[in-house]
Design a protein around this motif. Structure first.
Motif, PDB file in Angstrom:
ATOM      1  N   ASP A   1       0.836  -1.197   0.000  1.00 36.52           N
ATOM      2  CA  ASP A   1       0.000   0.000   0.000  1.00 36.52           C
ATOM      3  C   ASP A   1       0.872   1.248   0.000  1.00 36.52           C
ATOM      4  O   ASP A   1       1.929   1.270   0.619  1.00 36.52           O
TER       5      ASP A   1
ATOM      6  N   ASP B   1      -1.858   6.541   6.305  1.00 41.46           N
ATOM      7  CA  ASP B   1      -2.651   6.283   7.519  1.00 41.46           C
ATOM      8  C   ASP B   1      -1.986   5.375   8.565  1.00 41.46           C
ATOM      9  O   ASP B   1      -2.201   5.575   9.753  1.00 41.46           O
TER      10      ASP B   1
ATOM     11  N   ASP C   1      -4.968   9.512   5.737  1.00 42.62           N
ATOM     12  CA  ASP C   1      -4.104   9.030   4.664  1.00 42.62           C
ATOM     13  C   ASP C   1      -3.150  10.089   4.123  1.00 42.62           C
ATOM     14  O   ASP C   1      -2.296   9.785   3.295  1.00 42.62           O
TER      15      ASP C   1
ATOM     16  N   SER D   1      -3.436   3.581  -2.019  1.00 43.46           N
ATOM     17  CA  SER D   1      -4.780   3.388  -1.467  1.00 43.46           C
ATOM     18  C   SER D   1      -5.282   4.667  -0.806  1.00 43.46           C
ATOM     19  O   SER D   1      -6.233   4.663  -0.049  1.00 43.46           O
TER      20      SER D   1
ATOM     21  N   LYS E   1     -12.163   3.430  -4.636  1.00 47.16           N
ATOM     22  CA  LYS E   1     -12.141   3.052  -3.220  1.00 47.16           C
ATOM     23  C   LYS E   1     -13.176   3.903  -2.483  1.00 47.16           C
ATOM     24  O   LYS E   1     -13.080   5.131  -2.459  1.00 47.16           O
TER      25      LYS E   1
ATOM     26  N   ARG F   1      -8.988  -1.436  10.420  1.00 49.94           N
ATOM     27  CA  ARG F   1      -8.445  -0.302  11.180  1.00 49.94           C
ATOM     28  C   ARG F   1      -8.095  -0.733  12.593  1.00 49.94           C
ATOM     29  O   ARG F   1      -7.203  -0.159  13.229  1.00 49.94           O
TER      30      ARG F   1
ATOM     31  N   ARG G   1     -13.049   9.672   6.383  1.00 51.10           N
ATOM     32  CA  ARG G   1     -12.260   9.731   5.154  1.00 51.10           C
ATOM     33  C   ARG G   1     -13.099  10.170   3.944  1.00 51.10           C
ATOM     34  O   ARG G   1     -12.712   9.948   2.805  1.00 51.10           O
TER      35      ARG G   1
ATOM     36  N   GLN H   1     -12.080   9.514   0.061  1.00 49.60           N
ATOM     37  CA  GLN H   1     -12.607   8.256  -0.490  1.00 49.60           C
ATOM     38  C   GLN H   1     -13.985   8.511  -1.111  1.00 49.60           C
ATOM     39  O   GLN H   1     -14.665   9.472  -0.769  1.00 49.60           O
TER      40      GLN H   1
ATOM     41  N   LYS I   1     -13.031  -1.380  -4.366  1.00 54.92           N
ATOM     42  CA  LYS I   1     -12.974  -1.746  -2.953  1.00 54.92           C
ATOM     43  C   LYS I   1     -14.026  -0.974  -2.169  1.00 54.92           C
ATOM     44  O   LYS I   1     -14.112   0.231  -2.341  1.00 54.92           O
TER      45      LYS I   1
ATOM     46  N   SER J   1     -11.914  -6.383   5.067  1.00 54.12           N
ATOM     47  CA  SER J   1     -11.934  -6.943   6.418  1.00 54.12           C
ATOM     48  C   SER J   1     -13.346  -7.158   6.966  1.00 54.12           C
ATOM     49  O   SER J   1     -13.647  -8.193   7.555  1.00 54.12           O
TER      50      SER J   1
ATOM     51  N   TYR K   1      -8.600 -12.193   2.775  1.00 48.37           N
ATOM     52  CA  TYR K   1      -7.990 -12.745   3.993  1.00 48.37           C
ATOM     53  C   TYR K   1      -8.240 -14.245   4.081  1.00 48.37           C
ATOM     54  O   TYR K   1      -7.628 -14.928   4.894  1.00 48.37           O
TER      55      TYR K   1
END
Ligand code: PBG
Length: 351
Positions: free
Chosen positions: A145, A149, A157, A192, A222, A232, A244, A248, A275, A301, A340
């Motif tokens: 990345d 952040d 960020d 990102s 994003k 986070r 954000r 974003q 994303k 996540s 993940y």
């Protein structure tokens, strides 16, 4: 010629009994879609999509210390790993034939400041992890990345002045961050941060420093999403104040994603990412239909943890749910999926 469905092709519709005394008669159907579903071999033969190990990127959290693994409470089965453990896991991932690992640092709070200076330290966790992985398994791809952040004391960020995230000043730092990571041996730079113009600036910065061969995977579309919550937690990167949404994307916008993607491609992105994935399958499809470039999707996540939580309760069957989700993301148009679940998925795809 496109096939017309329905009546013209069907011979006629047979007699369907309306009362119990009437006898059922076979329908006179020309088309019976169930023929292709009768047996496993037939289903395999007509299958339109298939997720394979080659489509997956495995995100990993790096922490300080030695021989240390720390569970992330909001992400069951996910651990923060010290650099030596990351290298060990990279060996495992390479054995499983996972093509690429994505690195995310859990930076000690004492190393964070207003400017995110640690991002430019060639000895930071990410750079150490890149070198450790490349030493053990030179052939696995390493994605990093680019964003401040994990390194800023305020958790945003970019650089801030008077409560405002500064665009151009931030981009200048991101270019240097990208070069530091490329020098450490990273293969794919993945901005990102969502600052305007960062892809072009990073491309130029990489090229001028001899890194023309390093790819850029742009977090192009994003969204400002609640699905990043567990991440986070894992990276301890929640903004200390505000949110954000000034950089974003707004979840309500799909067409705007095409502008983001187009700009990133014009500025030199090799792969574009959408994303999160599941609440944005339409955006993945839009991007796929509009651009002839590799499209990645980040199964983030929150999406991971929802499945894990429900599976732990015994409410869903984790293996089948995960494979169905990955297939859905692929069907929407993504050929690359960050998940993940990557290591489990590889095992499940084999069985
Ligand atoms: C950092 C970054 C985030 C994610 C990937 N890179 C968090 C954020 O933007 O708040 C989220 C990934 C996930 O939720 O799995 N900019």
């Amino acid at each position: 010629m496109p096939i017309k469905f329905g009546r013209p092709l069907q011979r006629s519709v047979g007699f369907v009994p309306h009362t119990e005394t009437e006898e059922a008669q076979p329908l006179d159907l020309t088309i019976r879609l169930r023929r292709n579903r009768r047996a496993d071999w037939a289903r395999r033969m007509v299958r339109e999509h298939q997720v394979t190990t080659d489509d997956l990127i495995w995100p990993v959290f790096v922490m300080g210390g030695d021989n240390t693994r720390q569970p992330v409470p909001s992400m069951p089965s996910v651990e923060r790993l010290s650099v030596d453990q990351v290298a060990r896991e990279a060996v495992r991932a390479a054995e499983l034939k996972i093509p690429c690992i994505a690195l995310f640092p859990y930076t000690d709070p004492s190393l964070r400041d207003e400017h995110g200076s640690e991002a430019l330290n060639p000895e930071n966790l990410v750079c150490k992890a890149i070198r450790a992985i490349k030493k053990e398994v030179p052939d696995i791809g390493v994605l990093c990345d680019v964003a401040l952040d994990p390194y800023t004391s305020h958790g945003h960020d970019g650089l801030m002045r008077d409560g405002e995230i500064l665009n151009d000043e931030t981009v200048a730092v991101l270019v240097r961050q990208a070069i530091v990571q490329a020098e450490a041996g990273c293969d794919i730079i993945a901005p990102s941060d969502m600052m305007d113009g960062r892809i072009g600036a990073i491309r130029q910065g990489l090229d001028r420093n001899g890194f023309t061969h390093i790819s850029i995977m742009a977090y192009a579309a994003k969204y400002a999403s609640a699905f990043y919550g567990p991440f986070r937690d894992a990276a301890d990167s929640a903004p200390q104040f505000g949110d954000r949404r000034s950089y974003q994307m707004d979840s309500a916008n799909a067409r705007e994603a095409l502008r983001e993607v187009q700009l990133d491609l014009e500025e030199g992105a090799d792969v574009v990412m959408v994303k999160p994935a599941l609440a944005y399958l339409d955006v993945i499809r839009l991007v796929r239909d509009h651009f002839e470039v590799p499209v990645a999707a980040y199964n983030v996540s929150g999406e991971y943890s929802m499945v894990k939580a429900a599976a732990q309760k015994g409410w869903v069957e984790e293996k089948r749910i995960v494979l169905e989700i990955l297939l859905g993301i692929q069907r929407a148009g993504a050929e690359i999926i960050l998940t993940y679940h990557a290591k489990d998925a590889v095992r499940w795809l084999k069985s």
